[in-house]
Design an enzyme around this catalytic site. Structure first.
Site, PDB file in Angstrom:
ATOM      1  N   ARG A 174      47.910  34.729  48.799  1.00 22.83           N
ATOM      2  CA  ARG A 174      48.953  35.596  48.843  1.00 22.83           C
ATOM      3  C   ARG A 174      48.954  36.767  49.955  1.00 22.83           C
ATOM      4  O   ARG A 174      49.822  37.442  50.510  1.00 22.83           O
ATOM      5  CB  ARG A 174      49.083  36.388  47.375  1.00 22.83           C
ATOM      6  CG  ARG A 174      49.308  35.680  46.336  1.00 22.83           C
ATOM      7  CD  ARG A 174      49.594  36.447  45.016  1.00 22.83           C
ATOM      8  NE  ARG A 174      48.257  36.889  44.804  1.00 22.83           N
ATOM      9  CZ  ARG A 174      47.308  36.130  43.929  1.00 22.83           C
ATOM     10  NH1 ARG A 174      47.554  35.104  43.816  1.00 22.83           N
ATOM     11  NH2 ARG A 174      46.232  36.617  43.629  1.00 22.83           N
ATOM     12  N   GLU A 180      32.646  38.984  40.070  1.00 25.59           N
ATOM     13  CA  GLU A 180      32.324  39.638  38.702  1.00 25.59           C
ATOM     14  C   GLU A 180      31.084  38.428  38.114  1.00 25.59           C
ATOM     15  O   GLU A 180      29.992  38.763  37.657  1.00 25.59           O
ATOM     16  CB  GLU A 180      33.362  39.823  37.896  1.00 25.59           C
ATOM     17  CG  GLU A 180      33.058  40.666  36.789  1.00 25.59           C
ATOM     18  CD  GLU A 180      34.321  41.087  36.065  1.00 25.59           C
ATOM     19  OE1 GLU A 180      35.347  40.486  36.470  1.00 25.59           O
ATOM     20  OE2 GLU A 180      34.250  41.680  34.859  1.00 25.59           O
TER      21      GLU A 180
HETATM   22  P1  AMP Z   1      38.801  41.848  44.694  1.00 27.32           P
HETATM   23  O1  AMP Z   1      37.772  40.804  45.358  1.00 27.32           O
HETATM   24  O2  AMP Z   1      38.171  42.139  43.253  1.00 27.32           O
HETATM   25  O3  AMP Z   1      39.142  42.942  45.309  1.00 27.32           O
HETATM   26  O4  AMP Z   1      39.857  41.013  44.365  1.00 27.32           O
HETATM   27  C1  AMP Z   1      40.739  40.850  45.237  1.00 27.32           C
HETATM   28  C2  AMP Z   1      41.660  39.427  45.238  1.00 27.32           C
HETATM   29  O5  AMP Z   1      41.969  38.816  43.938  1.00 27.32           O
HETATM   30  C3  AMP Z   1      42.937  39.757  45.751  1.00 27.32           C
HETATM   31  O6  AMP Z   1      43.104  38.915  47.145  1.00 27.32           O
HETATM   32  C4  AMP Z   1      43.868  39.421  44.725  1.00 27.32           C
HETATM   33  O7  AMP Z   1      44.859  38.629  45.188  1.00 27.32           O
HETATM   34  C5  AMP Z   1      43.416  39.049  43.787  1.00 27.32           C
HETATM   35  N1  AMP Z   1      43.155  40.087  42.442  1.00 27.32           N
HETATM   36  C6  AMP Z   1      42.223  40.625  41.684  1.00 27.32           C
HETATM   37  N2  AMP Z   1      42.816  41.393  40.834  1.00 27.32           N
HETATM   38  C7  AMP Z   1      44.243  40.978  40.664  1.00 27.32           C
HETATM   39  C8  AMP Z   1      45.134  41.292  39.767  1.00 27.32           C
HETATM   40  N3  AMP Z   1      44.784  42.346  38.727  1.00 27.32           N
HETATM   41  N4  AMP Z   1      46.307  41.118  40.136  1.00 27.32           N
HETATM   42  C9  AMP Z   1      46.670  40.124  41.132  1.00 27.32           C
HETATM   43  N5  AMP Z   1      45.659  39.854  41.949  1.00 27.32           N
HETATM   44  C10 AMP Z   1      44.467  40.270  41.887  1.00 27.32           C
END
Ligand code: AMP
Length: 174
Positions: A62, A99
């Site tokens: 995305r 996680e």
């Molecule tokens: P993080 O590494 O936890 O910051 O997760 C980031 C990636 O996971 C991003 O590239 C988002 O596309 C996806 N992502 C994580 N949580 C969500 C959410 N609640 N809704 C949509 N996409 C998410």
């Protein structure tokens, strides 16, 4: 001047996707609306208008949608960061903590060189793990990270703390 669009109206909450307990922020209504999509790219361009940028770096999948449109608008190049095994040429990789378990991201080894000024773009800042991985990858390549932009920030997950020292901007915050 035209009234600013409330981009939050174009984000759809999908409970328990892709797994139970996660509220997924669905950006497809925003992408479908020509004014909202344009406003999101304009908003990201405005947030970093004072920076000199050589290229936009974005994370599949995305992140590519916003990153490529923004690179086009800024008149700069686009550099993809992809999941392991997807890029065809020689790569540098980083493995980062999720996680549960780990994930690996790759960039072409000749994608950025020392001193190249990059802006990193992704759709959502959640825990910040992904972006921290990308930033580490770019630091190894000695690129200069001039900013990090998101459409959405899930503030309650405190992802910004992992990105200390970087200029982080998000258009929508929850
Ligand atoms: P993080 O590494 O936890 O910051 O997760 C980031 C990636 O996971 C991003 O590239 C988002 O596309 C996806 N992502 C994580 N949580 C969500 C959410 N609640 N809704 C949509 N996409 C998410």
């Amino acid at each position: 001047m035209a009234k600013e669009l409330d981009l939050k109206k174009f984000i759809r909450d999908i409970p328990d996707f892709p797994k139970k307990g996660i509220v997924f922020k669905d950006i497809t209504p925003l992408l479908k609306d020509k004014n909202a999509f344009k406003a999101s790219i304009d908003g990201l361009a405005k947030a970093f208008k004072d920076k000199k940028i050589d290229a936009v770096v974005a994370v599949e999948s995305r992140g590519f949608i916003f990153g490529a449109a923004l690179a086009h608008q800024l008149g700069v190049g686009f550099i993809p960061v992809r999941k392991k095994g997807k890029l065809p040429y020689k790569t540098k990789s980083v493995t980062y903590q999720l996680e549960y378990g780990t994930d690996t991201l790759e960039i072409h080894e000749d994608a950025v060189g020392p001193g190249v000024k990059v802006l990193i773009i992704d759709d959502v800042l959640a825990t910040g793990g992904t972006l921290k991985g990308v930033a580490d990858l770019l630091k190894v390549q000695k690129a200069e990270i001039v900013g990090v932009g998101f459409v959405i920030e899930l503030g309650f997950l405190k992802g910004r703390e992992k990105l200390a020292g970087l200029d982080v901007n998000a258009l929508i915050r929850y």
